[in-house]
Design a protein around this motif. Sequence first.
Motif, PDB file in Angstrom:
ATOM      1  N   PRO A 126      16.634 -15.399   7.940  1.00 54.30           N
ATOM      2  CA  PRO A 126      15.703 -16.259   8.506  1.00 54.30           C
ATOM      3  C   PRO A 126      15.762 -16.325  10.134  1.00 54.30           C
ATOM      4  O   PRO A 126      14.902 -16.715  10.819  1.00 54.30           O
ATOM      5  CB  PRO A 126      16.272 -17.826   8.039  1.00 54.30           C
ATOM      6  CG  PRO A 126      16.951 -17.352   6.853  1.00 54.30           C
ATOM      7  CD  PRO A 126      17.487 -16.051   6.823  1.00 54.30           C
ATOM      8  N   LEU A 127      16.834 -15.872  10.700  1.00 51.11           N
ATOM      9  CA  LEU A 127      16.990 -15.900  11.902  1.00 51.11           C
ATOM     10  C   LEU A 127      16.363 -15.031  12.768  1.00 51.11           C
ATOM     11  O   LEU A 127      16.016 -14.737  13.899  1.00 51.11           O
ATOM     12  CB  LEU A 127      18.397 -15.908  12.498  1.00 51.11           C
ATOM     13  CG  LEU A 127      19.396 -17.087  12.184  1.00 51.11           C
ATOM     14  CD1 LEU A 127      20.903 -16.730  12.611  1.00 51.11           C
ATOM     15  CD2 LEU A 127      18.710 -18.285  12.770  1.00 51.11           C
ATOM     16  N   THR A 128      15.829 -13.843  12.031  1.00 49.20           N
ATOM     17  CA  THR A 128      14.872 -12.777  12.537  1.00 49.20           C
ATOM     18  C   THR A 128      13.698 -13.475  13.039  1.00 49.20           C
ATOM     19  O   THR A 128      13.038 -12.546  13.624  1.00 49.20           O
ATOM     20  CB  THR A 128      14.743 -11.443  11.415  1.00 49.20           C
ATOM     21  OG1 THR A 128      14.128 -12.168  10.477  1.00 49.20           O
ATOM     22  CG2 THR A 128      16.100 -11.104  10.948  1.00 49.20           C
ATOM     23  N   SER A 129      13.266 -14.283  12.411  1.00 54.66           N
ATOM     24  CA  SER A 129      11.961 -15.145  12.864  1.00 54.66           C
ATOM     25  C   SER A 129      12.066 -15.690  14.187  1.00 54.66           C
ATOM     26  O   SER A 129      10.989 -16.162  14.762  1.00 54.66           O
ATOM     27  CB  SER A 129      11.506 -15.952  11.919  1.00 54.66           C
ATOM     28  OG  SER A 129      12.250 -17.157  11.658  1.00 54.66           O
ATOM     29  N   ARG A 130      13.309 -16.011  14.707  1.00 50.28           N
ATOM     30  CA  ARG A 130      13.733 -16.990  15.772  1.00 50.28           C
ATOM     31  C   ARG A 130      13.982 -15.991  17.038  1.00 50.28           C
ATOM     32  O   ARG A 130      13.832 -16.670  17.995  1.00 50.28           O
ATOM     33  CB  ARG A 130      14.548 -17.920  15.640  1.00 50.28           C
ATOM     34  CG  ARG A 130      14.475 -18.765  14.355  1.00 50.28           C
ATOM     35  CD  ARG A 130      13.434 -19.796  14.459  1.00 50.28           C
ATOM     36  NE  ARG A 130      13.566 -20.761  15.526  1.00 50.28           N
ATOM     37  CZ  ARG A 130      12.568 -21.340  15.951  1.00 50.28           C
ATOM     38  NH1 ARG A 130      11.445 -21.384  15.522  1.00 50.28           N
ATOM     39  NH2 ARG A 130      12.914 -22.292  17.158  1.00 50.28           N
ATOM     40  N   PHE A 131      14.577 -14.655  16.627  1.00 47.23           N
ATOM     41  CA  PHE A 131      14.929 -13.825  17.783  1.00 47.23           C
ATOM     42  C   PHE A 131      14.371 -12.483  17.599  1.00 47.23           C
ATOM     43  O   PHE A 131      13.821 -12.231  16.400  1.00 47.23           O
ATOM     44  CB  PHE A 131      16.539 -13.980  17.721  1.00 47.23           C
ATOM     45  CG  PHE A 131      17.260 -14.960  17.860  1.00 47.23           C
ATOM     46  CD1 PHE A 131      17.330 -15.889  19.271  1.00 47.23           C
ATOM     47  CD2 PHE A 131      17.680 -15.728  16.655  1.00 47.23           C
ATOM     48  CE1 PHE A 131      18.195 -16.986  19.335  1.00 47.23           C
ATOM     49  CE2 PHE A 131      18.211 -17.269  16.934  1.00 47.23           C
ATOM     50  CZ  PHE A 131      18.557 -17.666  18.267  1.00 47.23           C
ATOM     51  N   SER A 132      14.394 -11.728  18.583  1.00 46.35           N
ATOM     52  CA  SER A 132      14.017 -10.553  18.535  1.00 46.35           C
ATOM     53  C   SER A 132      15.180  -9.422  18.264  1.00 46.35           C
ATOM     54  O   SER A 132      16.459  -9.750  18.464  1.00 46.35           O
ATOM     55  CB  SER A 132      13.464  -9.898  19.938  1.00 46.35           C
ATOM     56  OG  SER A 132      14.492  -9.717  20.885  1.00 46.35           O
ATOM     57  N   SER A 133      14.835  -8.065  17.687  1.00 52.51           N
ATOM     58  CA  SER A 133      16.113  -7.285  17.488  1.00 52.51           C
ATOM     59  C   SER A 133      16.763  -6.996  18.738  1.00 52.51           C
ATOM     60  O   SER A 133      17.844  -6.381  18.521  1.00 52.51           O
ATOM     61  CB  SER A 133      15.415  -6.058  16.618  1.00 52.51           C
ATOM     62  OG  SER A 133      14.484  -5.566  17.421  1.00 52.51           O
ATOM     63  N   GLY A 134      16.184  -7.000  20.018  1.00 52.33           N
ATOM     64  CA  GLY A 134      16.819  -6.999  21.115  1.00 52.33           C
ATOM     65  C   GLY A 134      17.856  -7.878  21.537  1.00 52.33           C
ATOM     66  O   GLY A 134      18.456  -7.712  22.271  1.00 52.33           O
ATOM     67  N   GLU A 135      17.707  -9.199  20.928  1.00 50.51           N
ATOM     68  CA  GLU A 135      18.402 -10.337  21.141  1.00 50.51           C
ATOM     69  C   GLU A 135      19.626 -10.349  20.432  1.00 50.51           C
ATOM     70  O   GLU A 135      20.715 -11.013  20.614  1.00 50.51           O
ATOM     71  CB  GLU A 135      17.613 -11.451  21.121  1.00 50.51           C
ATOM     72  CG  GLU A 135      16.477 -11.747  22.085  1.00 50.51           C
ATOM     73  CD  GLU A 135      15.764 -13.009  21.975  1.00 50.51           C
ATOM     74  OE1 GLU A 135      15.993 -13.698  22.827  1.00 50.51           O
ATOM     75  OE2 GLU A 135      15.204 -13.144  20.805  1.00 50.51           O
ATOM     76  N   ILE A 136      19.363 -10.097  18.990  1.00 51.01           N
ATOM     77  CA  ILE A 136      20.369  -9.899  18.012  1.00 51.01           C
ATOM     78  C   ILE A 136      20.528  -8.781  17.200  1.00 51.01           C
ATOM     79  O   ILE A 136      19.467  -8.294  16.814  1.00 51.01           O
ATOM     80  CB  ILE A 136      20.347 -11.503  17.164  1.00 51.01           C
ATOM     81  CG1 ILE A 136      19.043 -11.176  16.349  1.00 51.01           C
ATOM     82  CG2 ILE A 136      20.654 -12.581  17.909  1.00 51.01           C
ATOM     83  CD1 ILE A 136      19.028 -12.408  15.244  1.00 51.01           C
ATOM     84  N   GLN A 137      21.692  -8.539  16.519  1.00 54.36           N
ATOM     85  CA  GLN A 137      21.732  -7.264  15.610  1.00 54.36           C
ATOM     86  C   GLN A 137      22.841  -7.878  14.762  1.00 54.36           C
ATOM     87  O   GLN A 137      24.074  -8.396  15.202  1.00 54.36           O
ATOM     88  CB  GLN A 137      22.384  -6.154  16.609  1.00 54.36           C
ATOM     89  CG  GLN A 137      21.292  -5.285  17.406  1.00 54.36           C
ATOM     90  CD  GLN A 137      20.171  -4.813  16.502  1.00 54.36           C
ATOM     91  OE1 GLN A 137      20.601  -3.658  15.727  1.00 54.36           O
ATOM     92  NE2 GLN A 137      19.077  -5.236  16.353  1.00 54.36           N
ATOM     93  N   PHE A 138      22.739  -7.396  13.474  1.00 53.35           N
ATOM     94  CA  PHE A 138      23.729  -7.697  12.419  1.00 53.35           C
ATOM     95  C   PHE A 138      24.289  -6.468  11.768  1.00 53.35           C
ATOM     96  O   PHE A 138      23.571  -5.387  11.624  1.00 53.35           O
ATOM     97  CB  PHE A 138      22.807  -8.318  11.331  1.00 53.35           C
ATOM     98  CG  PHE A 138      22.452  -9.591  11.718  1.00 53.35           C
ATOM     99  CD1 PHE A 138      23.066 -11.171  11.703  1.00 53.35           C
ATOM    100  CD2 PHE A 138      20.974 -10.125  11.895  1.00 53.35           C
ATOM    101  CE1 PHE A 138      22.632 -12.178  11.638  1.00 53.35           C
ATOM    102  CE2 PHE A 138      20.530 -11.217  12.329  1.00 53.35           C
ATOM    103  CZ  PHE A 138      21.362 -12.315  12.138  1.00 53.35           C
ATOM    104  N   THR A 139      25.651  -6.646  11.708  1.00 56.22           N
ATOM    105  CA  THR A 139      26.282  -5.725  10.847  1.00 56.22           C
ATOM    106  C   THR A 139      26.521  -6.470   9.718  1.00 56.22           C
ATOM    107  O   THR A 139      27.178  -7.339   9.653  1.00 56.22           O
ATOM    108  CB  THR A 139      27.614  -5.017  11.526  1.00 56.22           C
ATOM    109  OG1 THR A 139      27.124  -4.663  12.787  1.00 56.22           O
ATOM    110  CG2 THR A 139      28.331  -4.193  10.763  1.00 56.22           C
ATOM    111  N   LEU A 140      26.073  -6.033   8.245  1.00 56.78           N
ATOM    112  CA  LEU A 140      26.165  -6.683   7.202  1.00 56.78           C
ATOM    113  C   LEU A 140      27.516  -6.047   6.459  1.00 56.78           C
ATOM    114  O   LEU A 140      27.676  -4.787   6.451  1.00 56.78           O
ATOM    115  CB  LEU A 140      25.049  -6.421   6.181  1.00 56.78           C
ATOM    116  CG  LEU A 140      23.740  -6.913   6.950  1.00 56.78           C
ATOM    117  CD1 LEU A 140      22.533  -6.480   5.994  1.00 56.78           C
ATOM    118  CD2 LEU A 140      23.802  -8.249   7.154  1.00 56.78           C
TER     119      LEU A 140
END
Length: 165
Positions: A126-140
């Motif tokens: 859901p947070l991908t709709s609030r931030f850009s991929s330049g702002e946040i990155q996830f390691t799963l």
Amino acid sequence: MNIIHRPAIADNHSLLLKQIADDLLFQQEDDDRLSAAATQLYSLCSSVTGIDENSIHTDDLNETRLPNGTAITPKNAARCVLDYSRTSKFLRGIHAAIVEAQKRFPNSTIEILYAGCGPFAPLAVPLTSRFSSGEIQFTLLDIHKESLDAAQRIFQAFGLTNFVR
């Protein structure tokens, strides 16, 4: 002018994810909307992964015993999304932490390790709709390969692979 072409299905998911995120993040007093948003997130992720109440996978037969506890099955991890109060509170906490990290580290990409992401990665998607991929990155990270494979399918289906390391 750069034009980004995304599949229509990814755009539909993007709009739905934004509504789900908005409800889970900002509808704190409306249990019906929170419940509906959590159910929508579960259904959306289930439709991509095939993981639901009726799915059968070897990882779902027994919980995984670890030296310091127990890892619940992927099916049970997916069910956690339906606990709308829990999902909403954790999502709000992560959102607030990201906003605070952005203040402390302006113009930096915030790297988030999502340990125990389960098959739906419900505190990331859901947070991908609030931030850009330049702002946040996830390691799963998850102990179950089925969960990591399912989360990867979700990010691919929604056109969000650029958010995952």
